[in-house]
Design a protein around this motif. Structure first.
Motif, PDB file in Angstrom:
ATOM      1  N   ALA A 179      -8.372   7.632  -3.900  1.00 27.68           N
ATOM      2  CA  ALA A 179      -7.819   7.100  -2.652  1.00 27.68           C
ATOM      3  C   ALA A 179      -8.946   6.422  -1.897  1.00 27.68           C
ATOM      4  CB  ALA A 179      -7.211   8.215  -1.810  1.00 27.68           C
ATOM      5  N   ARG A 239       0.820  -1.210   0.000  1.00 23.99           N
ATOM      6  CA  ARG A 239       0.000   0.000   0.000  1.00 23.99           C
ATOM      7  C   ARG A 239       0.858   1.267   0.000  1.00 23.99           C
ATOM      8  NH1 ARG A 239      -2.427  -0.361   6.234  1.00 23.99           N
ATOM      9  NH2 ARG A 239      -0.486   0.200   7.313  1.00 23.99           N
ATOM     10  N   GLY A 240       0.315   2.275  -0.652  1.00 23.72           N
ATOM     11  CA  GLY A 240       0.918   3.601  -0.619  1.00 23.72           C
ATOM     12  C   GLY A 240       2.241   3.723  -1.331  1.00 23.72           C
ATOM     13  N   ASN A 264      -4.138   1.735  -2.946  1.00 22.78           N
ATOM     14  CA  ASN A 264      -3.659   3.109  -2.979  1.00 22.78           C
ATOM     15  C   ASN A 264      -2.198   3.203  -3.410  1.00 22.78           C
ATOM     16  OD1 ASN A 264      -6.209   3.972  -2.093  1.00 22.78           O
ATOM     17  ND2 ASN A 264      -5.622   3.682   0.040  1.00 22.78           N
ATOM     18  N   LYS A 295      -4.256  10.241   6.027  1.00 22.06           N
ATOM     19  CA  LYS A 295      -4.378   9.499   4.786  1.00 22.06           C
ATOM     20  C   LYS A 295      -3.696  10.259   3.642  1.00 22.06           C
ATOM     21  CE  LYS A 295      -6.117   6.557   1.776  1.00 22.06           C
ATOM     22  NZ  LYS A 295      -5.659   5.153   1.722  1.00 22.06           N
ATOM     23  N   ASP A 352      -7.131  13.624   7.465  1.00 28.16           N
ATOM     24  CA  ASP A 352      -7.753  12.674   8.380  1.00 28.16           C
ATOM     25  C   ASP A 352      -9.131  12.321   7.855  1.00 28.16           C
ATOM     26  OD1 ASP A 352      -5.600  12.693  10.101  1.00 28.16           O
ATOM     27  OD2 ASP A 352      -6.510  14.077  11.544  1.00 28.16           O
ATOM     28  N   ILE A 353      -9.426  11.031   7.760  1.00 32.44           N
ATOM     29  CA  ILE A 353     -10.755  10.581   7.358  1.00 32.44           C
ATOM     30  C   ILE A 353     -11.511  10.186   8.627  1.00 32.44           C
ATOM     31  CG2 ILE A 353     -12.061   9.036   5.891  1.00 32.44           C
ATOM     32  CD1 ILE A 353     -10.116  10.997   4.418  1.00 32.44           C
ATOM     33  N   VAL A 368     -10.465   3.934   1.449  1.00 29.74           N
ATOM     34  CA  VAL A 368     -10.362   3.406   2.802  1.00 29.74           C
ATOM     35  C   VAL A 368     -11.571   2.517   3.054  1.00 29.74           C
ATOM     36  CG1 VAL A 368      -9.052   5.377   3.702  1.00 29.74           C
ATOM     37  CG2 VAL A 368     -11.555   5.368   3.854  1.00 29.74           C
ATOM     38  N   ALA A 388     -13.400  14.665   5.561  1.00 25.72           N
ATOM     39  CA  ALA A 388     -12.010  14.629   5.109  1.00 25.72           C
ATOM     40  C   ALA A 388     -11.373  15.964   5.473  1.00 25.72           C
ATOM     41  CB  ALA A 388     -11.932  14.381   3.611  1.00 25.72           C
ATOM     42  N   PRO A 424      -2.002  15.330   3.018  1.00 23.20           N
ATOM     43  CA  PRO A 424      -2.711  14.316   3.802  1.00 23.20           C
ATOM     44  C   PRO A 424      -3.965  14.867   4.459  1.00 23.20           C
ATOM     45  CG  PRO A 424      -0.796  15.113   4.992  1.00 23.20           C
ATOM     46  CD  PRO A 424      -0.727  15.719   3.624  1.00 23.20           C
ATOM     47  N   ALA A 432      -8.698   6.851   9.466  1.00 22.35           N
ATOM     48  CA  ALA A 432      -7.457   6.880   8.682  1.00 22.35           C
ATOM     49  C   ALA A 432      -6.781   8.219   8.956  1.00 22.35           C
ATOM     50  CB  ALA A 432      -7.730   6.682   7.201  1.00 22.35           C
TER      51      ALA A 432
END
Length: 611
Positions: free
Chosen positions: A578, A320-321, A348, A564, A552-553, A580, A593, A550, A561
């Motif tokens: 993206a 991931r990422g 992702n 994120k 925060d979700i 989650v 978000a 980035p 997340a």
């Protein structure tokens, strides 16, 4: 002769027409009887195969080390790129291990020239910023031979540059450099001379020659891996700049609990993959950069009769990422997969044009009728970018059938593959599934994916059963069933410290949200779920900078997340996704978000929710 950890790792094994796809057609490509094959195995065991990921990640725990430091300079190493530091590495590692563990330190003061490095339990080899481990260019520095796998077959060969066997709690860390110096050695010259040795090794496996009699090394032409951790447990490779391997760069074999993160890999030449987990379990590969001359991240489990003899799968791997700038497949399975592959999860990840190369394929599964083995459960979501010089998503069960080959025909199995939010721009084809009449691909689902600038848009399907497309758009044409998720446009959400704009092409709805450049700016969606349970939240965004923005979700007030990543997409008109996973309540839910840096968030187009 076999590694002692094999018995601990070996798991019970899982033990074979064409169709033309037309727009807006749900596909069940099947045999002459026309019977679709129902999903089975890992793909059908849970509400979503992704429900397995939290348990996998919970088992992947990087090792920790005592607060003791052993600088290699205390053992005679000098950073002058001339002194042979091989004895210093050996002695510092031995002292660290004898003391009960700690850190062998490579200071950030220059180049330390060395031959082979063999790690021991409870040792972390840490390279400070400005420090370089640079390997010698003479083949003799990697002798005597060690037990290894060469292209999936067990033998004795030159030592990998960094090697460990049957060790526990080991790490390679730091922001310094490990330079294989591959081009300076004889290794790439071996490529043109290896065929007699390679044919002999394959024949030895077929003939059942004991492994301790499969001796190569001096006078032979099978080049060594750069970092190979064989039969090890609790492994961490973190932050390093790994450059110029002679062969595969990072190669865990028969290992468990492996973390590879924030590593940069640069390679050129033949057979210079990035990270190759082989017959290994519980592996996390995250936030790495692959500028490689061969496959980026590639899952293996042994080759042909020898891989089936060992019989240990690669399983429970999370990718991931990561960013891919290299050649061949970005995310790949095979072709050495004879021990089996199962429960692979990739999310992702991004593909970019590299400094020298472009990826050939985004997602690439390759095997042939000599491998045997079962690939069961490969799940990919949020793989975006391009271009890809040869194709987007490719399953090839007829890979590399040239040459004499060795051993019996044993048809492999590939089944239970799910692909979501595969968004690829610029490629000759979007989807190509090439099974064989004796071993058809089974149970492949591609959903909510977008392909643009595709030369041959229609999916190419042959010898495959139960292939399903849901909301797959290729050059703007819908293939398969209409969207299965629910889309919520950002311009209709609650916006705090952001504005609705429409000046960048490619958005859906009437516009997108341009976040203010501020910490705490956010977009909050109110969404409705028919039932409580797991859902995939897919945020479509564009970030025309090279800086991660980035967010925060937060779902129903809980951060699911933190930080994120919303990395650069190359242009404000290049939209990516993206994703989650989230637990939703029945009825109304809030999804927020929130930007976590002064750069604010990316341009946010919409949120798509799939139960």
């Amino acid at each position: 002769m076999t590694p002692s950890r094999r018995d601990l790792l070996k798991a019970a094994g899982i033990a074979g027409g064409g169709a033309v796809l037309l727009p807006r057609t749900a596909v069940a490509a099947s045999g002459t009887a026309g019977t679709a094959v129902a999903a089975s195995g890992t793909a059908g065991a849970l509400a979503s195969p992704w429900d397995q990921v939290p348990a996998i990640l919970a088992r992947i725990v990087p090792p920790v080390f005592p607060d003791r430091t052993f600088p290699i300079t205390d053992y005679g190493a000098r950073p002058d790129n001339t002194t042979d530091c091989t004895p210093a590495f050996r002695d510092a590692i031995a002292a660290c291990n004898a003391a009960g563990g700690g850190t062998v330190l490579v200071p950030g003061t220059g180049r330390f020239r060395t031959g082979k490095i063999h790690l021991l339990s409870n040792v972390r080899l840490h390279v400070e910023s400005g420090g370089t481990i640079r390997f010698r260019s003479d083949a003799a520095s990697f002798l005597p031979t060690v037990f290894t796998r060469w292209q999936g077959i067990e033998c004795y060969n030159y030592s990998p540059f960094i090697y460990a066997r049957n060790q526990t709690n080991i790490a390679l860390t730091g922001t310094g450099t490990i330079d294989g110096n591959g081009a300076a050695g004889p290794w790439f010259g071996f490529d043109g001379q290896r065929d007699p040795d390679w044919q002999r090794l394959q024949a030895m496996a077929v003939d059942g020659v004991p492994v301790d009699q499969r001796q190569f090394g001096d006078g032979h032409y099978l080049k060594p891996n750069m970092i190979q951790l064989y039969g090890c447990a609790n492994v961490l490779i973190e932050d390093l700049d790994i450059r110029n391997p002679a062969m595969w760069a990072v190669h865990p074999v028969l290992s468990r609990n492996v973390t590879v993160r924030r590593v940069k890999i640069y390679s050129r030449g033949a057979m210079v993959d990035g990270v190759d987990p082989e017959s290994s379990a519980d592996v996390l590969i995250e936030n790495c950069s692959f500028d490689t001359g061969d496959d980026g991240t590639v899952i293996k489990s042994g080759r042909d009769i020898d891989g089936r003899r060992v019989g240990v799968p690669s399983e429970n791997i999370v990718i991931r990422g990561n960013k891919y700038y290299g050649r061949w497949g970005a995310i790949t399975v095979g072709s050495e997969m004879s021990g089996g592959v199962r429960n692979i999860f990739a999310e992702n990840n991004q593909i970019f044009p590299g400094s020298s190369y472009k990826s050939f394929y985004a997602l690439y599964l390759k095997t042939n009728n000599r491998r045997g083995g079962v690939v069961d459960g490969v799940h990919v979501r949020g793989l975006t970018g391009g271009p890809c010089d040869r194709g987007g998503f490719y399953i090839d069960m007829n890979y590399s059938l040239t040459g004499p080959g060795h051993g019996p025909i044993v048809h492999p199995v590939i089944q239970n593959i799910t692909v979501e939010h595969l968004d690829i721009n610029d490629s000759p084809f979007a989807i190509k599934l090439s099974g064989s009449s004796a071993s058809r691909v089974k149970n492949v689902t591609v959903s909510n994916s977008t392909f643009t600038a595709i030369d041959t848009p229609a999916p190419q399907i042959s010898n495959a059963d139960n292939v399903q497309l849901h909301n797959v758009r290729i050059n703007g044409t819908l293939y398969g069933t209409p969207p299965t998720g629910t889309r919520y446009e950002a311009e209709n959400a609650t916006i705090v410290r952001g504005v609705v704009e429409s000046n960048h092409a490619g958005h859906t709805g009437t516009g997108f949200v341009n976040y203010d450049n501020a910490v705490g700016s956010y977009v909050e969606f109110t969404i409705t779920a028919a039932n409580a349970g797991t859902a995939t939240l897919a945020f479509r965004f564009a970030n025309g900078t090279t800086t991660n923005r980035p967010m925060d979700i937060v779902v129903n007030g809980t951060v699911i997340a933190a930080g994120k990543a919303f990395n650069g997409t190359g242009a404000w008109t290049t939209w990516q996704t993206a994703t989650v996973s989230a637990q939703l309540n029945a009825g109304a839910n809030t999804v927020r978000a929130t930007a976590t840096t002064a750069n604010g968030g990316p341009n946010l187009d919409h949120l798509e929710v799939t139960a």
